[in-house]
Design a protein around this motif. Structure first.
Motif, mmCIF file in Angstrom:
data_model
loop_
_atom_site.group_PDB
_atom_site.id
_atom_site.type_symbol
_atom_site.label_atom_id
_atom_site.label_comp_id
_atom_site.label_asym_id
_atom_site.label_seq_id
_atom_site.Cartn_x
_atom_site.Cartn_y
_atom_site.Cartn_z
ATOM 1 N N TRP A 33 0.478 -0.866 0.059
ATOM 2 C CA TRP A 33 -0.034 0.273 -0.104
ATOM 3 C C TRP A 33 0.673 0.990 0.036
ATOM 4 N N MET A 34 1.915 1.266 0.101
ATOM 5 C CA MET A 34 2.738 1.713 0.423
ATOM 6 C C MET A 34 2.621 3.006 -0.947
ATOM 7 N N PHE A 35 2.916 1.982 -1.976
ATOM 8 C CA PHE A 35 2.956 2.851 -3.750
ATOM 9 C C PHE A 35 1.705 3.840 -4.016
ATOM 10 N N LEU A 36 0.590 3.389 -3.318
ATOM 11 C CA LEU A 36 -0.518 3.653 -3.752
ATOM 12 C C LEU A 36 -0.018 5.934 -4.113
ATOM 13 N N PRO A 37 0.196 6.362 -2.239
ATOM 14 C CA PRO A 37 0.844 7.944 -2.487
ATOM 15 C C PRO A 37 1.487 8.262 -3.642
ATOM 16 N N LEU A 38 2.843 7.039 -4.114
ATOM 17 C CA LEU A 38 3.648 7.460 -5.023
ATOM 18 C C LEU A 38 2.676 7.502 -5.829
ATOM 19 N N VAL A 39 2.310 6.411 -6.875
ATOM 20 C CA VAL A 39 1.435 6.270 -7.720
ATOM 21 C C VAL A 39 0.900 7.312 -8.257
ATOM 22 N N THR A 41 1.162 10.728 -6.761
ATOM 23 C CA THR A 41 1.747 11.807 -7.008
ATOM 24 C C THR A 41 2.749 11.937 -8.490
ATOM 25 N N LEU A 42 2.772 10.493 -8.936
ATOM 26 C CA LEU A 42 4.036 10.016 -10.035
ATOM 27 C C LEU A 42 2.626 10.496 -11.617
ATOM 28 N N PHE A 43 1.479 9.497 -11.165
ATOM 29 C CA PHE A 43 0.550 9.736 -11.960
ATOM 30 C C PHE A 43 0.374 11.314 -12.581
ATOM 31 N N THR A 44 -0.203 11.930 -11.493
ATOM 32 C CA THR A 44 -0.636 13.104 -11.279
ATOM 33 C C THR A 44 0.366 14.050 -11.609
ATOM 34 N N SER A 45 1.349 13.821 -11.333
ATOM 35 C CA SER A 45 2.431 14.853 -12.636
ATOM 36 C C SER A 45 2.833 14.645 -13.348
ATOM 37 N N ALA A 46 3.322 13.857 -13.372
ATOM 38 C CA ALA A 46 4.404 13.329 -15.333
ATOM 39 C C ALA A 46 2.528 13.560 -16.357
ATOM 40 N N GLY A 47 0.619 13.053 -15.914
ATOM 41 C CA GLY A 47 -0.822 13.523 -16.812
ATOM 42 C C GLY A 47 -0.555 15.553 -17.119
ATOM 43 N N LEU A 48 -0.262 15.774 -15.892
ATOM 44 C CA LEU A 48 0.262 17.094 -15.968
ATOM 45 C C LEU A 48 0.721 18.361 -16.865
ATOM 46 N N TRP A 49 2.094 17.528 -16.765
ATOM 47 C CA TRP A 49 3.021 18.219 -17.879
ATOM 48 C C TRP A 49 3.020 17.289 -19.309
ATOM 49 N N ILE A 50 2.146 16.720 -19.189
ATOM 50 C CA ILE A 50 2.043 15.958 -20.096
ATOM 51 C C ILE A 50 0.859 17.310 -21.381
ATOM 52 N N VAL A 51 -0.087 17.767 -19.909
ATOM 53 C CA VAL A 51 -1.161 18.507 -20.725
ATOM 54 C C VAL A 51 -0.836 19.692 -21.177
ATOM 55 N N TYR A 52 0.541 20.139 -20.213
ATOM 56 C CA TYR A 52 1.325 21.538 -20.355
ATOM 57 C C TYR A 52 1.847 21.554 -21.876
ATOM 58 N N PHE A 53 2.311 20.110 -21.774
ATOM 59 C CA PHE A 53 3.727 20.180 -23.237
ATOM 60 C C PHE A 53 2.484 20.125 -24.718
ATOM 61 N N ILE A 54 1.290 19.499 -24.931
ATOM 62 C CA ILE A 54 0.668 19.226 -25.621
ATOM 63 C C ILE A 54 -0.095 21.266 -25.813
ATOM 64 N N ALA A 55 -0.102 21.732 -24.862
ATOM 65 C CA ALA A 55 -0.752 22.450 -24.973
ATOM 66 C C ALA A 55 -0.068 24.188 -25.438
ATOM 67 N N VAL A 56 1.923 23.782 -24.320
ATOM 68 C CA VAL A 56 2.889 24.206 -25.776
ATOM 69 C C VAL A 56 2.873 23.956 -26.965
ATOM 70 N N PHE A 235 2.859 10.327 2.394
ATOM 71 C CA PHE A 235 2.354 9.134 3.031
ATOM 72 C C PHE A 235 2.397 7.181 2.919
ATOM 73 N N ALA A 236 3.691 6.956 2.050
ATOM 74 C CA ALA A 236 3.918 6.180 1.634
ATOM 75 C C ALA A 236 5.052 5.739 2.879
ATOM 76 N N VAL A 237 5.570 6.584 3.338
ATOM 77 C CA VAL A 237 5.878 6.195 4.434
ATOM 78 C C VAL A 237 5.547 5.596 5.925
ATOM 79 N N GLU A 238 3.707 6.380 6.363
ATOM 80 C CA GLU A 238 3.325 5.621 7.348
ATOM 81 C C GLU A 238 2.037 4.417 6.558
ATOM 82 N N PHE A 239 2.153 4.529 5.714
ATOM 83 C CA PHE A 239 1.370 3.095 4.773
ATOM 84 C C PHE A 239 2.156 1.623 4.544
ATOM 85 N N ARG A 240 3.768 2.273 4.699
ATOM 86 C CA ARG A 240 4.327 1.071 4.469
ATOM 87 C C ARG A 240 4.219 -0.191 5.100
ATOM 88 N N HIS A 241 3.856 0.451 6.811
ATOM 89 C CA HIS A 241 3.739 -0.129 7.389
ATOM 90 C C HIS A 241 2.743 -0.720 7.732
#
Length: 273
Positions: A33-39, A41-56, A235-241
């Motif tokens: 479950w520690m990977f849920l917050p990481l997924v 963060t990474l998914f949303t960040s990547a998605g928003l930057w894809i939107v940015y580059f498409i618009a540019v 949140f991955a820090v606490e979810f890993r327990h």
């Protein structure tokens, strides 16, 4: 354990073995479950930057590294403007809907994690409600583009930034107060710093918007969103327990209430095989 009614069946040994197969950086076994917050963060960040580059690429906005905003068809690189027209708007809607769903799951799991550990539940409940409202704001942002319905879009912005900032401060306070695995200070202090940065960005963003300094306001907005996403990743820090299980069993009259069921989230015993 999260039972939904009836007597608890015997635990599934395979599920327990799989959920304990991970190993953390400290050499201890970790929950998947520690990977849920990481997924999130990474998914949303990547998605928003894809939107940015498409618009540019489509010449809808200026790049963030532009020296200053020049007159013309292009707009300042606000996230909402970058995701305002197809094809960027299609990606933006999908990213925000998925982000809202994952944030809601994180909110519920975090509430379950802290429920048996807090004596006064009002702060934990407030954190859950605030993050749920921020998640709802994300859906408004993604599904009501700026030019289609500006009022609803702005309501979504206010919910996301307002209740998102409140969530960060609440979770920082809970982190220091509960002190899971004696990691309260190690995780709480960075969260306080991130919460202060987010608050500063929100204030600075609206000040720059009011003064019409849109290029700098857009940069602050991107920094604000990245701070939000970085905060969720912690949140991955606490979810890993912890592990979370959904148990389905036949309905019986002596079933546990849902509130009692939520308190059954089981904590990892890392000294067991």
């Amino acid at each position: 354990m999260i039972p939904f009614g009836g007597e608890l069946p015997k635990p599934n040994l395979n599920a327990r073995t799989l959920s304990r197969s991970g190993t953390g950086m400290d050499g201890k076994k970790c929950s998947v479950w520690m990977f849920l917050p990481l997924v999130f963060t990474l998914f949303t960040s990547a998605g928003l930057w894809i939107v940015y580059f498409i618009a540019v690429e489509d010449d809808k906005i200026f790049p963030l590294n532009s020296a200053e905003r020049k007159p013309g068809v292009k707009h300042a690189p606000y996230i909402s403007i970058a995701g305002d027209e197809p094809p960027a708007s299609c990606v933006f809607s999908q990213v925000m809907n998925m982000a809202a769903f994952l944030a809601l799951v994180v909110a519920v799991l975090r509430f379950i994690q802290l429920k048996p550990k807090v004596l006064n539940p009002w702060l934990n409940i407030s954190g859950l409600v605030a993050l749920c409202l921020a998640s709802f704001g994300m859906t408004l942002l993604g599904n009501f583009q700026l030019t289609n319905d500006e009022e609803i879009h702005n309501v979504g912005t206010s919910l996301t930034f307002g209740f998102g900032t409140l969530t960060c401060w609440i979770q920082a306070a809970l982190t220091l107060k509960v002190n899971i695995k004696n990691e309260g200070r190690k995780v709480g202090i960075p969260r306080v710093i991130l919460s202060a940065s987010i608050t500063l960005c929100v204030v600075l963003y609206f000040i720059l918007m009011a003064q019409g300094i849109h290029m700098y306001a857009a940069r602050v907005q991107w920094g604000l969103v990245m701070c939000f996403l970085s905060y969720f990743g912690t949140f991955a820090v606490e979810f890993r327990h912890y592990r979370y299980e959904i148990v389905c069993s036949e309905y019986q009259e002596n079933f546990l209430s849902f509130s009692e069921s939520l308190s059954e989230a089981s904590e990892y015993q890392t000294d067991q095989v």
